[in-house]
Every structure is written in structure tokens, then in C-alpha cells.
Scaffold this motif. Structure first.
Motif, mmCIF file in Angstrom:
data_model
loop_
_atom_site.group_PDB
_atom_site.id
_atom_site.type_symbol
_atom_site.label_atom_id
_atom_site.label_comp_id
_atom_site.label_asym_id
_atom_site.label_seq_id
_atom_site.Cartn_x
_atom_site.Cartn_y
_atom_site.Cartn_z
ATOM 1 N N SER A 200 0.899 -1.201 0.190
ATOM 2 C CA SER A 200 -0.185 -0.134 -0.022
ATOM 3 C C SER A 200 0.859 1.191 -0.022
ATOM 4 O O SER A 200 1.967 1.199 0.199
ATOM 5 N N SER A 217 -3.348 3.907 -2.360
ATOM 6 C CA SER A 217 -3.755 2.634 -3.022
ATOM 7 C C SER A 217 -3.190 1.544 -2.383
ATOM 8 O O SER A 217 -2.375 1.384 -1.402
ATOM 9 N N PHE A 218 -3.886 0.190 -2.656
ATOM 10 C CA PHE A 218 -3.555 -1.071 -1.832
ATOM 11 C C PHE A 218 -3.906 -2.058 -2.885
ATOM 12 O O PHE A 218 -4.566 -2.017 -3.764
ATOM 13 N N SER A 231 -7.562 1.955 -5.730
ATOM 14 C CA SER A 231 -6.824 3.242 -5.264
ATOM 15 C C SER A 231 -7.929 4.527 -5.238
ATOM 16 O O SER A 231 -9.225 3.977 -5.776
#
Length: 456
Positions: A200, A217-218, A231
Motif C-alpha cells: 500500500s 492505493s492498496f 486506489s
């Protein structure tokens, strides 16, 4: 009466880089050996890296049905790490996707700091929209209507939060990688985890003119093959008169294996922007109320016939809305919808790999109360052959749009890339039919500067 217009472009690009290994070492770094096998007295030994390597090995052993992917293979050869602009961006600054392109002298960039903040990019200073914007292997076409439309993409409307790799390549290579222009391309690759450890990031960017951008984001991938990426981004800009311009940009993607051979791929992107639009450099002028919204949804299924044969079936829905208004003197409401169904088949052919695609789409353009529809049918074939440090990719396309003749396109690109030598060349030709935004936009007059008489 049928309006017959077409846009033809052809470009030949040759890039040659020759140098010693020491001069290119900063751009082409040999990866270190596997830390899981490194001795404990080695300077690269790290327990965390050892755990990651063990997880990656376990993931490899759990892969039930490996399959060759044409697009990923083409990226591996033609999107060279030495051309990745992420390092330059990290050492500089970035407010929007247009800043990715300022490192190339062939790009002509115009930036407007008045509300709304707007940035356009013209490769080789050509008019109109000549730049492919390819995000996550899909071409983006945001439409932003202004009182004096120029058919340019505002690069503030391109997602940046999940981007990890950035490539700006001149020439027709983008045609073989989901683009449509033969002039230049911007490739944006979202971040993806290399193992089962999620990743992330979060960025807060503050600049002049009341600019503030917050994004995060991830991305994660589980041992059963399920993958998720997403995101979120919020940007705010105001000029000297504090006319706000707020926008949101969200994107998610889910990859879900149903069985050893079948997998689902779902993704969605939503963009929303509203605020005042200052059409004159006059602080006492009344700004227009402006609203923009994009929705991009895809649902696809992948079927792996064997280790080298695979099929894809995808449905994509795109919708762009643009409204501007100045009280009762001027009002414009545009709504553009495109629904497309695409089938692709990949298989080995001789020494390489081929990908054949057939796509049917239905477009709808609404300008106020008037609605125009038209269909489009396209078929293309691509061929990729690679050996060690060199590769060649070919592309041929035929497209038929309602009301226009059949439009051809082709490209051929070659690359050789090793530690001391880089050579890339390409030739392409493309005939592009005008969009409905260009052919079906209705004449409208209004009063922007003087309410007494129509002046626009």
C-alpha cells in the motif's frame, strides 16, 4: 448527409542508445541473487527477504495451470526498465499525469493554472488527440467539453494514485498494446504485489494556487490466486479568486479464479469533478458552473485451453458526462455512452505468439435532447516473436464505423535491448474515424461576455 472525415497518421521512429555498462548501470540494474539462498554473512541477507522468497516459491508451486499471456510477454520485451520514468518522477515532482510526459522534448505541453487546472499534451505539437493513454492495458478516452473545444485530453482526468511504472514511447508501438494512435503513447502500469504480502502507499501533495492532492492505493494477492487492487484520489484546486475545483478518482480491480482453467476479471473506475470554470482571464467575470463524470466498468472471463492457448471475453461500459452552465444565458449538457463486447484468442504460431481480437461496440451521443447512435466493428491480429535480448511485434487492424469506409491500420516494431546496447525502431500507419463528439456536436450560441447579445 453523411460527413466523411478521417485522420491519417504515420510515424517512423528509431531510438539508439550505445554505451558502456557503467554508464547504463543506473537504468539497467542486474537484480541481486535470491536472498533465500544467500549465506548469512552476505550483505544482502535479510530475514524478511528470505520469508518473501519462500512465499514466492510456495506461490509458484501452487499455480495449477500456467499459461502464456500475449500482453504481459509484449510488456516484458518492449517496456524496458531503462525507459521507465518512475525514477525521474520520484526525483522530481508530479501533480497530474501530464507531468509524466515533460521529460520528452517531442511533447508540447500547455498548462492552465486558472480554475480549472488543465493540462494538455501534443506529441510533436500536432493538433487534436494524438496521444494513446493506456492504463492497466485499457485505452482511456476522457471527454471534457469547454466553451471552445479543442478535442484534447485533460491529463488531470487520468488516474495516478495506483501507478507504479510509467513509459512514454514515441511511435506506433501503442497500436499493438491496446492503443489507436500511431504517434505516441503513455503506458501506465498499476502496482501489483510480487508475493502474498500486500502493498500500500499514501501520498499527500500540496502546491500553489490552492492545490492539494491526497491519494492512496492498496494491492494484495492471496494463495488461492485471488487478486485485488484499488486506489482512491481526491484533488482540490482554487485560483486567486478562490473558485473551487474538486475531483475524485477511484479504481478497483478483482481477479478471481473460478477453476484451474477459468478466471473472472472485474474492474471499475469512477471519476467526478465539479466547480467553477473561468473562461476569461478576468477576475470580475462570472464563472461557469462545471460538472464532469466518467464511469468505466469491465467484466471479463478468461479460459485457459492449455499452457499456450487462451481465450478472453470482455464487456466494457464507458460513460462520460460534461455539463457547463452560466445562469440562463448558456447551457450545455453532453452525455456519451459506449458499450463494447470483445473476444480475443491467443495461440502459438511458428516461432512466436499471436493474438486475434474481434470487437463490436455501440455508441450513443446525447447533446441536450438530441441523441445519435452508431455501431462500430473492428478486428485485429498481432504477432510477437522474441529471442533472448531482441523481439519483434506486428499489428494489423480493420475497422468499420457506421457512416464511414473501412479504416485500416498496421504497425511493425523491433527492439534489441541488452546491458550495453539499446536499439528500437518502428513504422506504423493508422486511419482513425472521428468520434461522435466531433461529428454530432450541435451548434449552440449563447451570451458569455455580454448578457444582452449572443457572443459565442
Amino acid at each position: 448527409m453523411r460527413i466523411k472525415l478521417f485522420l491519417a497518421s504515420y510515424v517512423t521512429v528509431v531510438v539508439l542508445i550505445v554505451g558502456s555498462a557503467s554508464l547504463l548501470s543506473a537504468q539497467n540494474i542486474t537484480p541481486p541473487p535470491d536472498s533465500a539462498r544467500a549465506p548469512k554473512d552476505s550483505i544482502i541477507y535479510n530475514p524478511l527477504e528470505k520469508a518473501r522468497a519462500a512465499m514466492a516459491a510456495a506461490d509458484t508451486a501452487r499455480k495449477a495451470f500456467p499459461s502464456i499471456n500475449f500482453i504481459d510477454s509484449a510488456h516484458a520485451y518492449f517496456l524496458s526498465e531503462r525507459m521507465n520514468l518512475a525514477g525521474e518522477i520520484n526525483r522530481s515532482f508530479m501533480h497530474d499525469a501530464g507531468d509524466y510526459l515533460r521529460f520528452s522534448p517531442s511533447n508540447f505541453i500547455i498548462e492552465d493554472y486558472l480554475t480549472p487546472s488543465r493540462k494538455t499534451v501534443s506529441p510533436f505539437a500536432l493538433p487534436g488527440n494524438r496521444m494513446n493513454v493506456i492504463f492497466n492495458n485499457r485505452s482511456l478516452h476522457p471527454i471534457s467539453h469547454l466553451p471552445e473545444p479543442d478535442n484534447q485530453i485533460d491529463f488531470n482526468e487520468i488516474p495516478t494514485a495506483p501507478v507504479k511504472e510509467i513509459y512514454n514511447l514515441d511511435g506506433p508501438l501503442g497500436m499493438a498494446l491496446e492503443g489507436h494512435s500511431a504517434v505516441g503513447s503513455l503506458f501506465l502500469v498499476p502496482q501489483s504485489p510480487d508475493s502474498n504480502l500486500p502493498i500500500s502507499k499514501a501520498v499527500i501533495d500540496k502546491g500553489a494556487y490552492g492545490y492539494a492532492n491526497t491519494m492512496g492505493s492498496f494491492a494484495a494477492r492471496w494463495r488461492n490466486g485471488v487478486g485485488f487492487r484499488g486506489s482512491a484520489e481526491y484533488r482540490k484546486v482554487s485560483d486567486l479568486e478562490n473558485r473551487a475545483d474538486d475531483s475524485y478518482h477511484h479504481w478497483v480491480e478483482l481477479y478471481y479464479p473460478v477453476s484451474k482453467r477459468i478466471a473472472l476479471n472485474l474492474s471499475g473506475r469512477v471519476y467526478s469533478r465539479e466547480g467553477g470554470y473561468l473562461y476569461l482571464p478576468d477576475y470580475y467575470a462570472s464563472p461557469l458552473d462545471r460538472f464532469r463524470r466518467d464511469r468505466d466498468l469491465t467484466a471479463g472471463v478468461e479460459w485457459r485451453h492449455s499452457g499456450s492457448n487462451r481465450s478472453e471475453l470482455e464487456f466494457r461500459h464507458q460513460r462520460s458526462e460534461s455539463r457547463i452552465a452560466l445562469g440562463s444565458t448558456y447551457f450545455r449538457n453532453l452525455d456519451i455512452i459506449n458499450n463494447a463486447l470483445c473476444y480475443a484468442y491467443e495461440t502459438p504460431f511458428g516461432p512466436g505468439l499471436t493474438r486475434t481480437t474481434v470487437e463490436f461496440s455501440q455508441g450513443e451521443f446525447s447533446d441536450g435532447g438530441r441523441i445519435n447512435k452508431r455501431w462500430n466493428l473492428a478486428a485485429d491480429s498481432r504477432f510477437l516473436a522474441a529471442y533472448r535480448k531482441e523481439a519483434i511485434i506486428g499489428y494489423a487492424r480493420l475497422e468499420k464505423t457506421e457512416g464511414f469506409d473501412i479504416s485500416p491500420g498496421f504497425s511493425l516494431n523491433y527492439i534489441r535491448n541488452d546491458d550495453r546496447f539499446y536499439f528500437s525502431t518502428g513504422v506504423g500507419y493508422n486511419t482513425q474515424n472521428p468520434a461522435q463528439y466531433e461529428t454530432d456536436l450541435q451548434f449552440k450560441s449563447g451570451s458569455l461576455q455580454n448578457a444582452a447579445t449572443p457572443d459565442y
